[in-house]
Write an enzyme that holds these catalytic residues in place. Structure first.
Site, PDB file in Angstrom:
ATOM      1  N   CYS A  78      55.752  29.052   0.339  1.00 46.32           N
ATOM      2  CA  CYS A  78      57.191  29.091   0.607  1.00 46.32           C
ATOM      3  C   CYS A  78      57.916  29.958  -0.436  1.00 46.32           C
ATOM      4  O   CYS A  78      57.712  31.157  -0.459  1.00 46.32           O
ATOM      5  CB  CYS A  78      57.738  27.671   0.702  1.00 46.32           C
ATOM      6  SG  CYS A  78      59.247  27.590   1.659  1.00 46.32           S
ATOM      7  N   HIS A 172      54.326  24.560   3.826  1.00 47.39           N
ATOM      8  CA  HIS A 172      53.979  23.771   2.630  1.00 47.39           C
ATOM      9  C   HIS A 172      52.680  22.983   2.832  1.00 47.39           C
ATOM     10  O   HIS A 172      52.727  21.801   3.176  1.00 47.39           O
ATOM     11  CB  HIS A 172      55.098  22.755   2.346  1.00 47.39           C
ATOM     12  CG  HIS A 172      56.337  23.347   1.784  1.00 47.39           C
ATOM     13  ND1 HIS A 172      56.590  23.408   0.438  1.00 47.39           N
ATOM     14  CD2 HIS A 172      57.399  23.909   2.395  1.00 47.39           C
ATOM     15  CE1 HIS A 172      57.765  23.986   0.226  1.00 47.39           C
ATOM     16  NE2 HIS A 172      58.280  24.300   1.405  1.00 47.39           N
ATOM     17  N   GLU A 174      50.914  21.609   0.743  1.00 47.27           N
ATOM     18  CA  GLU A 174      50.805  20.485  -0.220  1.00 47.27           C
ATOM     19  C   GLU A 174      51.523  19.232   0.287  1.00 47.27           C
ATOM     20  O   GLU A 174      51.406  18.178  -0.310  1.00 47.27           O
ATOM     21  CB  GLU A 174      51.356  20.916  -1.593  1.00 47.27           C
ATOM     22  CG  GLU A 174      52.869  20.935  -1.757  1.00 47.27           C
ATOM     23  CD  GLU A 174      53.580  22.100  -1.064  1.00 47.27           C
ATOM     24  OE1 GLU A 174      52.916  22.887  -0.344  1.00 47.27           O
ATOM     25  OE2 GLU A 174      54.812  22.207  -1.229  1.00 47.27           O
TER      26      GLU A 174
HETATM   27  N1  GLN Z   1      64.711  28.762   0.882  1.00 48.49           N
HETATM   28  C1  GLN Z   1      63.920  28.886  -0.297  1.00 48.49           C
HETATM   29  C2  GLN Z   1      64.071  30.279  -0.915  1.00 48.49           C
HETATM   30  O1  GLN Z   1      64.561  31.146  -0.281  1.00 48.49           O
HETATM   31  C3  GLN Z   1      62.467  28.579  -0.031  1.00 48.49           C
HETATM   32  C4  GLN Z   1      62.340  27.165   0.478  1.00 48.49           C
HETATM   33  C5  GLN Z   1      61.147  26.431  -0.013  1.00 48.49           C
HETATM   34  O2  GLN Z   1      60.409  26.862  -0.894  1.00 48.49           O
HETATM   35  N2  GLN Z   1      60.970  25.279   0.551  1.00 48.49           N
HETATM   36  O3  GLN Z   1      63.687  30.498  -2.018  1.00 48.49           O
END
Ligand code: GLN
Length: 193
Positions: A78, A172, A174
């Site tokens: 992410c 994610h 994890e």
């Molecule tokens: N929206 C976050 C970003 O742009 C990422 C979201 C996340 O890691 N769950 O950094």
């Protein structure tokens, strides 16, 4: 095997827990000295602008970039995917490490779909679909160079990729009980994949 988990901000405790379930030593990393002796590193989800800012504050940005270029295996989930990317199309607030040939768009799934879970097939980890959890997720708009696409949503959007020893997901892994993605990363670290 010793795996560091960048513990600047975000979901680092969850990654440490998964790695411990897989019987590897997992250490939180905040200081440049803590990068020494690691076989691999995880950059967790969170807020990419915050993580990039903290990397600068901790004096980690340049050392980390150099280590990854030298071949330190790294998994970014992410926000971690955004941190590793070469180009962010959506804004200029976060300055990424620029080590992976992917172009990403932050918060690409829109307000209604801020969080969702869906089963995706990721051939690299097996036939059984993987429960992918998305939270204000980024999208990989395009890949170039040696980067391979590992998974797409049914509509074709790219959600996981690999370039050599760099592995990224917009979801994610994890946050589920399915350990296959982390195991895949450990196989890359061990030079078996
Ligand atoms: N929206 C976050 C970003 O742009 C990422 C979201 C996340 O890691 N769950 O950094």
């Amino acid at each position: 095997m010793k795996i560091g988990v960048l513990a600047a901000q975000g979901a680092f405790a969850e990654h440490i827990a998964v790695l411990q379930k897989l019987q590897v030593e997992a250490l939180p990393v905040r200081l440049p000295a803590e990068l020494k002796g690691l076989d691999g590193l995880v950059i967790p989800g969170g807020e990419s602008t915050t993580i990039c800012g903290l990397l600068e504050d901790y004096g980690l940005t340049d050392v980390l970039r150099a280590k990854i270029i030298e071949g330190l295996p790294v998994m970014g989930t992410c926000a971690g995917l955004i941190v590793l990317s070469k180009t962010i199309t959506s804004d200029r607030k976060a300055v990424p490490l620029g080590v992976m040939n992917i172009t990403v768009r932050r918060n690409a799934f829109g307000r209604q779909l801020e969080s969702f879970e869906t089963d995706v097939v990721i051939p690299a980890i097996g036939k059984k679909p993987f429960p992918a959890v998305f939270i204000r997720a980024p999208l990989i708009e395009s890949v170039s160079g040696r980067t391979e696409v590992l998974a797409r949503l049914p509509d074709g959007r790219i959600i996981a990729a690999r370039e050599g020893k760099i592995l990224v997901t917009s979801f994610h892994p994890e946050l589920t009980d399915d350990l296959r993605f982390h195991r895949f990363f450990l196989d890359i670290v061990a030079g078996e994949k």
